[in-house]
Design a protein around this motif. Structure first.
Motif, PDB file in Angstrom:
ATOM      1  N   SER A 207       0.834  -1.204   0.000  1.00  0.00           N
ATOM      2  CA  SER A 207       0.000   0.000   0.000  1.00  0.00           C
ATOM      3  C   SER A 207       0.867   1.252   0.000  1.00  0.00           C
ATOM      4  O   SER A 207       0.501   2.271  -0.576  1.00  0.00           O
ATOM      5  CB  SER A 207      -0.973  -0.015   1.180  1.00  0.00           C
ATOM      6  N   GLN A 208       2.043   1.163   0.637  1.00  0.00           N
ATOM      7  CA  GLN A 208       2.942   2.321   0.602  1.00  0.00           C
ATOM      8  C   GLN A 208       3.456   2.589  -0.795  1.00  0.00           C
ATOM      9  O   GLN A 208       3.546   3.727  -1.245  1.00  0.00           O
ATOM     10  CB  GLN A 208       4.112   2.107   1.554  1.00  0.00           C
TER      11      GLN A 208
ATOM     12  N   LYS B  96       0.546   3.997  -2.810  1.00  0.00           N
ATOM     13  CA  LYS B  96       0.146   5.324  -2.379  1.00  0.00           C
ATOM     14  C   LYS B  96       1.053   6.408  -2.951  1.00  0.00           C
ATOM     15  O   LYS B  96       0.586   7.496  -3.294  1.00  0.00           O
ATOM     16  CB  LYS B  96       0.171   5.374  -0.859  1.00  0.00           C
TER      17      LYS B  96
ATOM     18  N   TYR C  74     -14.088  13.650 -14.666  1.00  0.00           N
ATOM     19  CA  TYR C  74     -15.076  13.415 -13.620  1.00  0.00           C
ATOM     20  C   TYR C  74     -14.546  12.265 -12.763  1.00  0.00           C
ATOM     21  O   TYR C  74     -13.993  11.302 -13.307  1.00  0.00           O
ATOM     22  CB  TYR C  74     -16.409  13.043 -14.285  1.00  0.00           C
TER      23      TYR C  74
ATOM     24  N   SER D 251     -15.490   9.594 -11.311  1.00  0.00           N
ATOM     25  CA  SER D 251     -15.714   8.177 -11.616  1.00  0.00           C
ATOM     26  C   SER D 251     -15.006   7.764 -12.914  1.00  0.00           C
ATOM     27  O   SER D 251     -14.643   6.601 -13.077  1.00  0.00           O
ATOM     28  CB  SER D 251     -17.204   7.866 -11.691  1.00  0.00           C
TER      29      SER D 251
ATOM     30  N   ARG E  99      -8.708   1.674 -13.172  1.00  0.00           N
ATOM     31  CA  ARG E  99      -9.016   0.242 -13.129  1.00  0.00           C
ATOM     32  C   ARG E  99      -8.684  -0.426 -14.450  1.00  0.00           C
ATOM     33  O   ARG E  99      -8.220  -1.565 -14.488  1.00  0.00           O
ATOM     34  CB  ARG E  99     -10.488   0.017 -12.765  1.00  0.00           C
TER      35      ARG E  99
ATOM     36  N   GLN F 246      -5.734  -0.509  -8.905  1.00  0.00           N
ATOM     37  CA  GLN F 246      -6.939  -0.491  -8.075  1.00  0.00           C
ATOM     38  C   GLN F 246      -7.002   0.773  -7.213  1.00  0.00           C
ATOM     39  O   GLN F 246      -6.023   1.160  -6.597  1.00  0.00           O
ATOM     40  CB  GLN F 246      -6.972  -1.720  -7.160  1.00  0.00           C
ATOM     41  N   ILE F 247      -8.159   1.401  -7.245  1.00  0.00           N
ATOM     42  CA  ILE F 247      -8.383   2.523  -6.317  1.00  0.00           C
ATOM     43  C   ILE F 247      -9.841   2.519  -5.903  1.00  0.00           C
ATOM     44  O   ILE F 247     -10.725   2.190  -6.688  1.00  0.00           O
ATOM     45  CB  ILE F 247      -7.998   3.880  -6.962  1.00  0.00           C
ATOM     46  N   LEU F 248     -10.074   2.868  -4.658  1.00  0.00           N
ATOM     47  CA  LEU F 248     -11.449   2.965  -4.170  1.00  0.00           C
ATOM     48  C   LEU F 248     -11.949   4.376  -4.454  1.00  0.00           C
ATOM     49  O   LEU F 248     -11.228   5.347  -4.244  1.00  0.00           O
ATOM     50  CB  LEU F 248     -11.497   2.709  -2.664  1.00  0.00           C
ATOM     51  N   GLU F 249     -13.174   4.451  -4.929  1.00  0.00           N
ATOM     52  CA  GLU F 249     -13.721   5.759  -5.229  1.00  0.00           C
ATOM     53  C   GLU F 249     -13.751   6.625  -3.959  1.00  0.00           C
ATOM     54  O   GLU F 249     -13.520   7.819  -4.005  1.00  0.00           O
ATOM     55  CB  GLU F 249     -15.134   5.598  -5.791  1.00  0.00           C
ATOM     56  N   GLY F 250     -14.009   5.960  -2.857  1.00  0.00           N
ATOM     57  CA  GLY F 250     -14.087   6.679  -1.584  1.00  0.00           C
ATOM     58  C   GLY F 250     -12.771   7.311  -1.161  1.00  0.00           C
ATOM     59  O   GLY F 250     -12.761   8.268  -0.397  1.00  0.00           O
ATOM     60  N   THR F 251     -11.642   6.760  -1.634  1.00  0.00           N
ATOM     61  CA  THR F 251     -10.363   7.377  -1.284  1.00  0.00           C
ATOM     62  C   THR F 251      -9.977   8.443  -2.296  1.00  0.00           C
ATOM     63  O   THR F 251      -9.130   9.283  -2.030  1.00  0.00           O
ATOM     64  CB  THR F 251      -9.221   6.348  -1.194  1.00  0.00           C
TER      65      THR F 251
ATOM     66  N   TYR G 200     -12.057  10.791  -3.589  1.00  0.00           N
ATOM     67  CA  TYR G 200     -12.656  12.090  -3.276  1.00  0.00           C
ATOM     68  C   TYR G 200     -11.828  12.905  -2.290  1.00  0.00           C
ATOM     69  O   TYR G 200     -11.553  14.074  -2.538  1.00  0.00           O
ATOM     70  CB  TYR G 200     -14.101  11.908  -2.793  1.00  0.00           C
ATOM     71  N   PRO G 201     -11.426  12.310  -1.158  1.00  0.00           N
ATOM     72  CA  PRO G 201     -10.576  13.103  -0.248  1.00  0.00           C
ATOM     73  C   PRO G 201      -9.274  13.555  -0.897  1.00  0.00           C
ATOM     74  O   PRO G 201      -8.814  14.671  -0.651  1.00  0.00           O
ATOM     75  CB  PRO G 201     -10.303  12.160   0.925  1.00  0.00           C
TER      76      PRO G 201
END
Lengths: 117, 406
Positions: free
Chosen positions: A8-9, A12, A29, A31, A38, A43-48, A50-51
């Motif tokens: 993850s490091q 990131k 945009y 998404s 992807r 891989q990335i989470l949409e939730g991460t 936005y921040p």
């Protein structure tokens, strides 16, 4: 030491670089950014995302405009600022150095002697 | 059979199953807690909300009659749960917060988010605070409902000549802050849906699973009794026994009113559905709570003894900690405090607002009660002065009663 942590490091570190490079090609945009990442097998989470976008925007790397969509409320489209562009270029340079260096290092065969010996 | 409700999410009206809505609500709540220290929290949440709305809207336009639990589940998975963010942000946590970084590196991945609580260390909780997060931090430490700790603090403050207030300030200064994922169970709230005065009785009723009428009767009974008795007393002058009873009930009614006012001030209102679920304790085993309460009643003395020892022990710990603190950590902490004070200008404003509210409520409550007593005195004419006396008497003995109870 666990593998997920190291992975993850690694991921990131390049995340911002990847996102900036997608946005650099044209307004994006969130998404769409996720889709593109992807598709490239990153891989990335949409939730991460936005921040991260908000942070980059607050650091004046990004700016956004609202675009009316044909269904429902307007969407936020992000684009690079000048500051973001020069930030990206520096990252790109670092990435090239890194990837060249790492590739050169990891592609050496095991029977090659250490250079300093 | 499923109930379907219409919600407005970022300007879109979406028909959604009731259960799916609860799920969505608690997901967004968990995000809110997760991003609590993030500068652009509201913006992030808004962005995520409108993206979720867009995704749900897509489902509806494709022909679904309403958003189902599975739809919400799917969206949550693609957005990522809080624990997934954590795994991704391990490195950052390590940089910014050494303690939590150490913790997460020691933990294997299959630990659930709730187990990542920082057990064993006392913090102020920045995620759930009324003033400075002290009570909530203590509650997270002992794994109890923050409301209970807040009530105790309020009682100590009112009954102990501001001792609680002093202790609070000290803890506020000494404890480091952290966003704790505190107590996850049934919580005490004021119930805005079932209120006559402040919703306190309604909230207690929801907490203890009793009818609100019963709770109200318990609160009102001593007051009514004391009035009744004073009336009887005035009709029959020769009876001294009733007078004693009257004073007894009078002081109890004073105590109950004080309790009510304290609860009114301390308890938050359950505004969101998530909070209402917490209030009703729908995720918690009711038997466990009943058991806890009964245990608490039964072994009260033993517990107090044990607790006293624990306090003594922690006091000793604290003094040694204090020494260590003044030696090594002192400077770093002073810098942190400085920074906190500077960056929390707005926080300070909030504190003042809260204090103002507390005082306002207290004064308003006192005035309201004085008026009420005046009305009673007026109704029963000059002869029924005893409730007024009882009130004053009750206020003084009130604190003594509370020491007895807790």
């Amino acid at each position: 030491m666990n593998i997920e942590n190291t992975q993850s490091q690694m991921r990131k570190g390049i995340l911002e670089f990847c996102i900036l490079s997608i946005i650099r090609r044209g307004e994006a945009y969130p998404s769409d950014i996720v889709e593109e990442m992807r598709a490239a097998n990153l891989q990335i989470l949409e939730g991460t995302l936005y921040p991260l976008l908000t942070r980059l925007k607050n650091a004046e790397m990004l700016t956004y405009r609202w675009e009316e969509s044909n269904s429902g409320p307007p969407r936020k489209y992000f684009s690079l600022t000048e500051k973001g562009d020069s930030f990206y270029k520096e990252l790109q340079q670092t990435w090239e150095e890194l990837s060249n260096g790492v590739n050169a290092l990891t592609s050496k065969k095991s029977d090659e002697p250490l250079s300093n010996s | 059979m499923k109930k379907i409700i219409n919600i407005n999410l970022s300007g879109r009206v979406i028909p959604i199953e009731d259960s799916a809505y609860e799920k969505l609500q608690s997901y967004i709540e968990s995000l809110r807690k997760y991003f609590v220290n993030e500068e652009g929290r509201d913006e992030i949440i808004n962005d995520i909300e409108s993206r979720i709305a867009e995704l749900l809207d897509e489902k509806i336009r494709k022909g679904a009659s309403s958003a189902t639990e599975a739809d919400v589940e799917e969206i949550i998975n693609s957005m990522g749960k809080v624990e997934d963010f954590e795994a991704e942000e391990v490195a950052e946590a390590k940089d910014s917060n050494q303690q939590s970084g150490q913790q997460s590196s020691q933990q294997s991945q299959n630990y659930s988010y709730t187990e990542k609580k920082s057990k064993g260390r006392l913090y102020r909780d920045s995620g759930d605070k009324f003033i400075g997060g002290v009570c909530s931090g203590i509650a997270a430490y002992m794994n109890v409902d923050p409301a209970i700790v807040r009530i105790l603090f309020a009682i100590i403050t009112f009954g102990g000549f501001g001792l609680g207030f002093l202790a609070y300030i000290i803890l506020w200064i000494v404890l480091p802050t952290k966003d704790l994922d505190g107590y996850a169970g049934k919580r005490l709230y004021r119930n805005p849906d079932d209120r006559i005065i402040g919703g306190v009785a309604g909230g207690l009723a929801a907490y203890f699973d009793k009818s609100a009428r019963t709770i109200r009767l318990i609160f009102a009974a001593p007051l009514i009794l004391s009035i009744l008795i004073s009336v009887i007393n005035n009709l029959d002058f020769s009876n001294d026994l009733d007078l004693a009873l009257n004073i007894g009930f009078g002081s109890i009614s004073g105590t109950f009113i004080l309790i009510y006012v304290v609860l009114w001030m301390v308890l938050p209102e359950a505004n969101t559905n998530y909070e209402k679920m917490e209030m009703r304790g729908e995720k918690v085993d009711v038997n466990r709570i009943r058991q806890t309460v009964q245990e608490g009643m039964g072994n009260f003395k033993e517990k107090m003894k044990g607790w006293g020892e624990e306090v003594k022990e922690s006091a000793q710990n604290f003094s040694s900690k204090a020494k260590e603190f003044s030696g090594t950590r002192g400077k770093a902490f002073a810098a942190e405090v400085n920074e906190t004070v500077r960056s929390r200008g707005r926080g300070l404003g909030h504190v003042i607002a809260v204090l103002f509210k507390v005082f306002f409520l207290f004064i308003a409550g006192t005035i309201a009660f004085a008026l009420f007593v005046g009305l009673i005195a007026f109704l029963f004419g000059g002869i029924a002065w005893s409730p007024v006396n009882d009130f004053f008497y009750g206020r003084v003995t009130g604190s003594r009663y509370m020491h007895g109870v807790h």
